[in-house]
Design a protein around this motif. Structure first.
Motif, PDB file in Angstrom:
ATOM      1  N   GLN A  52     -31.030 -18.249  34.826  1.00 55.11           N
ATOM      2  CA  GLN A  52     -31.985 -17.183  34.487  1.00 55.11           C
ATOM      3  C   GLN A  52     -31.388 -15.801  34.729  1.00 55.11           C
ATOM      4  O   GLN A  52     -31.533 -14.908  33.926  1.00 55.11           O
ATOM      5  CB  GLN A  52     -33.248 -17.361  35.343  1.00 55.11           C
ATOM      6  CG  GLN A  52     -34.415 -16.505  34.955  1.00 55.11           C
ATOM      7  CD  GLN A  52     -35.207 -17.098  33.800  1.00 55.11           C
ATOM      8  OE1 GLN A  52     -35.115 -18.297  33.517  1.00 55.11           O
ATOM      9  NE2 GLN A  52     -35.952 -16.274  33.102  1.00 55.11           N
ATOM     10  N   THR A  55     -26.459 -16.289  37.852  1.00 49.93           N
ATOM     11  CA  THR A  55     -25.685 -16.848  38.969  1.00 49.93           C
ATOM     12  C   THR A  55     -24.977 -18.130  38.512  1.00 49.93           C
ATOM     13  O   THR A  55     -23.758 -18.273  38.670  1.00 49.93           O
ATOM     14  CB  THR A  55     -26.603 -17.168  40.177  1.00 49.93           C
ATOM     15  OG1 THR A  55     -27.396 -16.025  40.454  1.00 49.93           O
ATOM     16  CG2 THR A  55     -25.806 -17.566  41.391  1.00 49.93           C
ATOM     17  N   THR A  99     -32.719 -23.470  39.869  1.00 49.89           N
ATOM     18  CA  THR A  99     -34.112 -23.897  39.834  1.00 49.89           C
ATOM     19  C   THR A  99     -35.025 -22.685  39.971  1.00 49.89           C
ATOM     20  O   THR A  99     -34.761 -21.779  40.754  1.00 49.89           O
ATOM     21  CB  THR A  99     -34.418 -24.877  40.989  1.00 49.89           C
ATOM     22  OG1 THR A  99     -33.592 -24.561  42.098  1.00 49.89           O
ATOM     23  CG2 THR A  99     -34.171 -26.292  40.580  1.00 49.89           C
ATOM     24  N   TRP A 100     -36.090 -22.688  39.183  1.00 46.78           N
ATOM     25  CA  TRP A 100     -37.047 -21.597  39.182  1.00 46.78           C
ATOM     26  C   TRP A 100     -38.454 -22.140  39.246  1.00 46.78           C
ATOM     27  O   TRP A 100     -38.779 -23.144  38.623  1.00 46.78           O
ATOM     28  CB  TRP A 100     -36.884 -20.751  37.906  1.00 46.78           C
ATOM     29  CG  TRP A 100     -35.706 -19.841  38.024  1.00 46.78           C
ATOM     30  CD1 TRP A 100     -34.395 -20.213  37.947  1.00 46.78           C
ATOM     31  CD2 TRP A 100     -35.714 -18.445  38.275  1.00 46.78           C
ATOM     32  NE1 TRP A 100     -33.585 -19.129  38.128  1.00 46.78           N
ATOM     33  CE2 TRP A 100     -34.371 -18.021  38.333  1.00 46.78           C
ATOM     34  CE3 TRP A 100     -36.713 -17.500  38.459  1.00 46.78           C
ATOM     35  CZ2 TRP A 100     -34.011 -16.693  38.570  1.00 46.78           C
ATOM     36  CZ3 TRP A 100     -36.354 -16.191  38.683  1.00 46.78           C
ATOM     37  CH2 TRP A 100     -35.012 -15.789  38.739  1.00 46.78           C
ATOM     38  N   PRO A 106     -34.637 -22.927  34.392  1.00 44.23           N
ATOM     39  CA  PRO A 106     -34.754 -21.657  33.678  1.00 44.23           C
ATOM     40  C   PRO A 106     -34.957 -21.909  32.180  1.00 44.23           C
ATOM     41  O   PRO A 106     -34.621 -22.986  31.687  1.00 44.23           O
ATOM     42  CB  PRO A 106     -33.413 -20.979  33.926  1.00 44.23           C
ATOM     43  CG  PRO A 106     -32.917 -21.576  35.184  1.00 44.23           C
ATOM     44  CD  PRO A 106     -33.398 -22.986  35.190  1.00 44.23           C
TER      45      PRO A 106
HETATM   46  C1  LIG Z   1     -38.970 -16.191  40.822  1.00 42.40           C
HETATM   47  C2  LIG Z   1     -37.989 -17.133  41.448  1.00 42.40           C
HETATM   48  C3  LIG Z   1     -38.320 -18.455  41.618  1.00 42.40           C
HETATM   49  C4  LIG Z   1     -37.428 -19.358  42.225  1.00 42.40           C
HETATM   50  N1  LIG Z   1     -37.796 -20.665  42.402  1.00 42.40           N
HETATM   51  C5  LIG Z   1     -36.964 -21.502  43.047  1.00 42.40           C
HETATM   52  C6  LIG Z   1     -37.334 -22.850  43.327  1.00 42.40           C
HETATM   53  O1  LIG Z   1     -38.422 -23.297  42.969  1.00 42.40           O
HETATM   54  N2  LIG Z   1     -36.479 -23.642  44.008  1.00 42.40           N
HETATM   55  C7  LIG Z   1     -35.260 -23.195  44.420  1.00 42.40           C
HETATM   56  O2  LIG Z   1     -34.508 -23.953  45.048  1.00 42.40           O
HETATM   57  N3  LIG Z   1     -34.847 -21.926  44.142  1.00 42.40           N
HETATM   58  C8  LIG Z   1     -35.672 -21.079  43.490  1.00 42.40           C
HETATM   59  N4  LIG Z   1     -35.281 -19.785  43.245  1.00 42.40           N
HETATM   60  C9  LIG Z   1     -33.935 -19.362  43.632  1.00 42.40           C
HETATM   61  C10 LIG Z   1     -32.980 -19.378  42.416  1.00 42.40           C
HETATM   62  O3  LIG Z   1     -32.749 -20.693  41.982  1.00 42.40           O
HETATM   63  C11 LIG Z   1     -31.673 -18.740  42.834  1.00 42.40           C
HETATM   64  O4  LIG Z   1     -31.902 -17.365  43.044  1.00 42.40           O
HETATM   65  C12 LIG Z   1     -30.551 -18.944  41.861  1.00 42.40           C
HETATM   66  O5  LIG Z   1     -29.352 -18.431  42.432  1.00 42.40           O
HETATM   67  C13 LIG Z   1     -30.773 -18.272  40.541  1.00 42.40           C
HETATM   68  O6  LIG Z   1     -29.748 -18.647  39.689  1.00 42.40           O
HETATM   69  P1  LIG Z   1     -29.618 -18.087  38.193  1.00 42.40           P
HETATM   70  O7  LIG Z   1     -29.326 -16.621  38.305  1.00 42.40           O
HETATM   71  O8  LIG Z   1     -28.477 -18.834  37.590  1.00 42.40           O
HETATM   72  O9  LIG Z   1     -30.905 -18.351  37.481  1.00 42.40           O
HETATM   73  C14 LIG Z   1     -36.162 -18.891  42.660  1.00 42.40           C
HETATM   74  C15 LIG Z   1     -35.820 -17.537  42.481  1.00 42.40           C
HETATM   75  C16 LIG Z   1     -36.725 -16.653  41.887  1.00 42.40           C
HETATM   76  C17 LIG Z   1     -36.337 -15.195  41.747  1.00 42.40           C
END
Ligand SMILES: Cc1cc2nc3c(=O)[nH]c(=O)nc-3n(C[C@H](O)[C@H](O)[C@H](O)COP(=O)(O)O)c2cc1C
Length: 284
Positions: A52, A55, A99-100, A106
């Motif tokens: 998303q 990262t 994970t989001w 994402p």
């Molecule tokens: C709004 C939001 C929701 C998230 N939900 C989760 C989650 O449910 N479980 C988890 O392990 N990490 C969660 N994270 C952490 C993200 O997975 C983490 O920041 C990750 O490094 C983002 O990677 P990306 O930039 O590739 O999407 C969340 C972060 C945000 C900002």
């Protein structure tokens, strides 16, 4: 020199030599056919980043660079630009996913993840669909953010490189797996066709079910629905406008669970995966 003029010993030797030549010819032909078959699948590995805020994407680029430096050919892909039906042609897939929102993927990976989930539960998708596809997943979440992400990821990447290198065969296919076990390609290839004829060959019961049998497949669900119908004063819950419905509640629930759309009270419709799979060259 005619055959009748040969001594019995020479005749035996000649027969033996001919049989051996024929056998070797047969073996080399089988091997060639098998090699052609394994060349068909994608000989490149694929790296998907499900990300998303980039990262996971950055990590995917890192492992891609490392693999390239080690002469290992991989495509770096955004899954939103990938047709999941093509997964059956892949031999090695790496997924770097974050994970989001309660563990959901994402957006860019939502379709792929949904397809994999649906296929895993779809009784018409053979258990062998992704049999040739080795995969490894690196998950990024809150825990990793707070820990030593770089260190953990570098360790994982090095392992991927080592294993991929060790198991790449001359034709580019990957025959090991990421747990470090190496399968016997030759044996597997030769036994494959027999297994297909005899079913899965591992003693597992076939997943394929006749449509007519669906209602009887989930007895506990049926019981639960009949109990609900009775509680609502409807003895069977299957009457629509005074007529007995063709798609009863039990059948409806089972069809919907398998992704069918129900038309009125008489039909269920779903895209035929066998036909689609055949058209895409993934087998039936
Ligand atoms: C709004 C939001 C929701 C998230 N939900 C989760 C989650 O449910 N479980 C988890 O392990 N990490 C969660 N994270 C952490 C993200 O997975 C983490 O920041 C990750 O490094 C983002 O990677 P990306 O930039 O590739 O999407 C969340 C972060 C945000 C900002």
């Amino acid at each position: 020199m005619s055959l009748s003029s040969l001594s019995p010993a020479r005749l035996t030797l000649l027969t033996l030599l001919s049989a051996t030549t024929l056998y070797l010819f047969y073996k080399s032909r089988r091997r060639r056919l098998h090699r052609l078959k394994t060349l068909n699948p994608s000989t490149k590995g694929q790296i998907f980043f499900i990300s998303q805020t980039s990262t996971s994407k950055t990590l995917a680029q890192r492992v891609h660079n490392l693999l390239t430096l080690n002469d290992l050919q991989f495509d770096l892909l955004d899954p939103k630009d990938y047709e999941p039906e093509d997964l059956c042609k892949e031999t090695l897939v790496l997924v770097i996913a974050s994970t989001w929102e309660n563990g959901e993927p994402p957006q860019n990976g939502a379709f792929l993840v949904n397809w994999v989930n649906e296929s895993a539960e779809d009784f018409r998708v053979g258990a062998d669909l992704l049999r040739k596809c080795e995969f490894a997943v690196f998950g990024v979440g809150r825990d990793v953010d707070e820990g030593d992400l770089d260190e953990v990821f570098d360790r994982w990447s090095k392992k991927v490189v080592e294993i991929s290198k060790g198991n790449v065969k001359e034709n580019g296919g990957y025959f090991g797996n990421l747990n470090g076990e190496v399968s016997d390609e030759e044996e597997e290839g030769e036994e494959e066709e027999d297994e297909k004829d005899e079913g899965r060959g591992d003693g597992e019961e076939s997943e394929i079910v006749d449509l007519e049998d669906i209602a009887g497949k989930v007895p506990s669900r049926r019981k639960e629905m009949m109990e609900n119908a009775k509680a609502n004063g409807d003895s069977n819950g299957d009457v629509v406008n005074g007529k007995k419905a063709m798609v009863t509640r039990v059948i409806r629930a089972n069809l919907e669970k398998r992704g069918y759309k129900i038309i009125g009270s008489h039909s269920g419709v779903k895209l035929c995966r066998w036909t689609k799979s055949q058209l895409r060259g993934c087998g039936g």
